[in-house]
Design a protein around this motif. Structure first.
Motif, PDB file in Angstrom:
ATOM      1  N   GLY A   1      38.689  34.044  49.097  1.00  0.00           N
ATOM      2  CA  GLY A   1      40.028  34.316  48.604  1.00  0.00           C
ATOM      3  C   GLY A   1      40.029  35.258  47.416  1.00  0.00           C
ATOM      4  O   GLY A   1      39.002  35.536  46.815  1.00  0.00           O
TER       5      GLY A   1
ATOM      6  N   ALA B   1      42.636  34.883  44.983  1.00  0.00           N
ATOM      7  CA  ALA B   1      43.765  34.326  44.228  1.00  0.00           C
ATOM      8  C   ALA B   1      43.360  33.763  42.881  1.00  0.00           C
ATOM      9  O   ALA B   1      44.162  33.706  41.963  1.00  0.00           O
ATOM     10  CB  ALA B   1      44.450  33.226  45.046  1.00  0.00           C
ATOM     11  N   SER B   2      42.130  33.341  42.742  1.00  0.00           N
ATOM     12  CA  SER B   2      41.778  32.552  41.563  1.00  0.00           C
ATOM     13  C   SER B   2      40.831  33.287  40.618  1.00  0.00           C
ATOM     14  O   SER B   2      40.178  34.271  40.979  1.00  0.00           O
ATOM     15  CB  SER B   2      41.123  31.245  41.996  1.00  0.00           C
TER      16      SER B   2
ATOM     17  N   THR C   1      46.468  29.161  49.026  1.00  0.00           N
ATOM     18  CA  THR C   1      47.375  30.313  49.037  1.00  0.00           C
ATOM     19  C   THR C   1      47.223  31.101  50.344  1.00  0.00           C
ATOM     20  O   THR C   1      48.216  31.555  50.912  1.00  0.00           O
ATOM     21  CB  THR C   1      47.132  31.246  47.836  1.00  0.00           C
TER      22      THR C   1
ATOM     23  N   SER D   1      45.604  38.158  42.909  1.00  0.00           N
ATOM     24  CA  SER D   1      46.359  37.702  41.752  1.00  0.00           C
ATOM     25  C   SER D   1      45.888  38.448  40.509  1.00  0.00           C
ATOM     26  O   SER D   1      44.788  39.027  40.488  1.00  0.00           O
ATOM     27  CB  SER D   1      46.182  36.196  41.542  1.00  0.00           C
TER      28      SER D   1
ATOM     29  N   HIS E   1      51.816  34.874  48.760  1.00  0.00           N
ATOM     30  CA  HIS E   1      50.444  34.666  48.283  1.00  0.00           C
ATOM     31  C   HIS E   1      50.353  34.961  46.781  1.00  0.00           C
ATOM     32  O   HIS E   1      49.787  34.191  46.009  1.00  0.00           O
ATOM     33  CB  HIS E   1      49.501  35.578  49.079  1.00  0.00           C
ATOM     34  N   THR E   2      50.932  36.084  46.386  1.00  0.00           N
ATOM     35  CA  THR E   2      50.876  36.491  44.986  1.00  0.00           C
ATOM     36  C   THR E   2      51.605  35.475  44.100  1.00  0.00           C
ATOM     37  O   THR E   2      51.089  35.046  43.061  1.00  0.00           O
ATOM     38  CB  THR E   2      51.515  37.879  44.795  1.00  0.00           C
TER      39      THR E   2
ATOM     40  N   SER F   1      45.955  40.904  49.306  1.00  0.00           N
ATOM     41  CA  SER F   1      46.659  40.625  48.058  1.00  0.00           C
ATOM     42  C   SER F   1      45.681  40.025  47.058  1.00  0.00           C
ATOM     43  O   SER F   1      44.665  39.450  47.434  1.00  0.00           O
ATOM     44  CB  SER F   1      47.834  39.690  48.282  1.00  0.00           C
TER      45      SER F   1
ATOM     46  N   ILE G   1      42.551  26.849  45.146  1.00  0.00           N
ATOM     47  CA  ILE G   1      43.652  27.802  45.034  1.00  0.00           C
ATOM     48  C   ILE G   1      43.553  28.876  46.106  1.00  0.00           C
ATOM     49  O   ILE G   1      44.528  29.211  46.774  1.00  0.00           O
ATOM     50  CB  ILE G   1      43.682  28.445  43.627  1.00  0.00           C
ATOM     51  N   ASP G   2      42.360  29.422  46.285  1.00  0.00           N
ATOM     52  CA  ASP G   2      42.194  30.495  47.280  1.00  0.00           C
ATOM     53  C   ASP G   2      42.545  29.998  48.677  1.00  0.00           C
ATOM     54  O   ASP G   2      43.309  30.627  49.414  1.00  0.00           O
ATOM     55  CB  ASP G   2      40.749  31.003  47.278  1.00  0.00           C
TER      56      ASP G   2
ATOM     57  N   SER H   1      49.682  32.131  43.843  1.00  0.00           N
ATOM     58  CA  SER H   1      48.431  32.222  43.081  1.00  0.00           C
ATOM     59  C   SER H   1      48.709  32.393  41.590  1.00  0.00           C
ATOM     60  O   SER H   1      48.016  31.816  40.752  1.00  0.00           O
ATOM     61  CB  SER H   1      47.512  33.312  43.626  1.00  0.00           C
ATOM     62  N   GLU H   2      49.748  33.172  41.243  1.00  0.00           N
ATOM     63  CA  GLU H   2      50.073  33.312  39.819  1.00  0.00           C
ATOM     64  C   GLU H   2      50.509  31.967  39.235  1.00  0.00           C
ATOM     65  O   GLU H   2      50.127  31.607  38.114  1.00  0.00           O
ATOM     66  CB  GLU H   2      51.191  34.351  39.606  1.00  0.00           C
TER      67      GLU H   2
ATOM     68  N   ASN I   1      47.367  29.521  38.966  1.00  0.00           N
ATOM     69  CA  ASN I   1      46.448  29.926  37.901  1.00  0.00           C
ATOM     70  C   ASN I   1      47.059  29.651  36.524  1.00  0.00           C
ATOM     71  O   ASN I   1      46.352  29.315  35.575  1.00  0.00           O
ATOM     72  CB  ASN I   1      46.096  31.415  38.032  1.00  0.00           C
TER      73      ASN I   1
ATOM     74  N   SER J   1      44.987  37.000  37.907  1.00  0.00           N
ATOM     75  CA  SER J   1      43.814  36.253  37.439  1.00  0.00           C
ATOM     76  C   SER J   1      42.535  36.761  38.103  1.00  0.00           C
ATOM     77  O   SER J   1      41.500  36.891  37.455  1.00  0.00           O
ATOM     78  CB  SER J   1      43.988  34.769  37.741  1.00  0.00           C
TER      79      SER J   1
END
Lengths: 254, 108
Positions: free
Chosen positions: B25, B27-28, A119, B60, A140-141, B58, A115-116, A144-145, A148, B62
């Protein structure tokens, strides 16, 4: 088994087509699934990801996948994104796939551990290539939302597929994501019933899912912020969301 | 709220945790958990933790749930205020963290 893909005027027609062709029982899987695009004249990103999830179900069950590519513009489009190669033996659907269509990011079988990377890559890809280095942090936001959300809540049998397409003529990015999970309404209603609350109808459940701090607590760390953050972010860029989950559908426009 | 992000903390920054050194990252959940694991192992009585957001643009929800949120869950918001400082943040990163803390109702 042959699946004839064709254009449906209404979304319901397409949804019915997908539902009718779902693999209900692994024991009944066919030896071969032939996906016929010869009558398909136009394809949208959401159709690509839904078809990918459908095909993935059969593939994971051990069915051989072949295609009738047809001769329409859809063939060229899908060839450019290398769609027809995806279910060949050694093709890694979770990795970066160089393709011939610059305005779209490759069709991606969503992988939790990536995921990282994905994105970050998506943001840089469009930022550097098409948006003159304008900050695409909202992209990106949003991605990722969404990713997840699949791994926290969906219980999907096929992880999921993602496809991001840029339309330069209307200066717009369209993100399409599909999973074959248990459904938002079921997740929410199961949680409500466990906690002594009554179940709600599916559309109401979808609305609750977007509500800030409303969480089905599928994972201990869930705080009920994911879809709300998504919605806020999309509003900030004057975008829109269309969400289809089983028999319910909602849209949120700027 | 200003107290948490005050630069007065620079005099005693304690352990500086550079987010980008821990995870590529933001994001996760997994990357958030990596940060929280380092925060937890850095935390000793009387110590300060400084989170450096250098290079972070940025995050997330999560990621925040599994890092800062997990810290607050385990140790409480008072401990978070007393122990954790942030540095090298962009205005948008600061806004994200502030919004997150407000959204999980840890301050009015």
């Amino acid at each position: 088994m042959i699946i004839q893909v064709k254009y449906y005027t209404l979304l319901n027609g397409w949804i019915d087509f997908i539902n009718k062709n779902l693999l209900r029982n692994q024991k009944d899987r066919p030896e071969e699934l032939i996906v016929d695009f010869s009558l398909m004249y136009f394809i949208k990103p959401f159709q690509i990801v839904m078809l990918s999830c459908l095909i993935e179900e059969y593939y994971l069950a051990g069915t051989k996948i072949t295609f009738i590519e047809g001769n329409t513009s859809v063939k060229k489009y899908l060839t450019d994104v290398r769609f027809f190669e995806y279910w060949n033996g050694n093709f890694n659907r979770s990795k970066y796939t160089k393709q011939n269509k610059g305005t779209s990011l490759f069709l991606w079988k969503i992988g939790k551990s990536q995921i990282d990377l994905y994105t970050d890559y998506a943001k840089r890809y469009f930022q550097d290539g098409y948006f003159n280095n304008k900050d695409l942090q909202p992209l990106h936001t949003i991605l990722s939302e969404l990713y997840n959300n699949i791994f926290d809540h969906s219980g999907s049998t096929v992880d999921g597929y993602s496809y991001v397409q840029y339309y330069p003529n209307i200066d717009s990015i369209e993100i399409s994501i599909c999973d074959f999970g248990i459904g938002i309404a079921k997740t929410i209603n199961d949680y409500r019933v466990r906690n002594g609350e009554s179940a709600v109808d599916e559309v109401e459940a979808l609305k609750l899912a977007f509500q800030k701090r409303y969480s089905a607590k599928s994972m201990p760390h869930n705080m009920g912020l994911g879809l709300h953050t998504l919605s806020t972010c999309i509003s900030s860029v004057k975008g829109s969301v269309e969400l289809y989950s089983y028999n319910s559908y909602i849209t949120k426009y700027r | 709220m200003n107290l948490i992000f005050s630069t007065f903390e620079l005099r005693n920054m304690g352990n500086i945790i550079n987010i980008k050194d821990i995870t590529e990252g933001t994001a996760s959940n997994t990357s958030g958990l990596s940060v929280y694991t380092v925060m937890k192992s850095s935390l000793t009585l009387d110590d300060k933790i400084t989170l450096s957001f250098d290079g972070v643009n940025s995050m997330s929800s999560s990621f925040l749930n599994s890092s800062i949120g997990a810290f607050i869950d385990d140790y409480g918001f008072d401990a978070f205020k007393k122990t954790v400082s942030i540095i090298n943040y962009t205005p948008s990163t600061l806004n994200m963290i502030k919004s997150y803390l407000k959204d999980i109702n840890v301050y009015a």
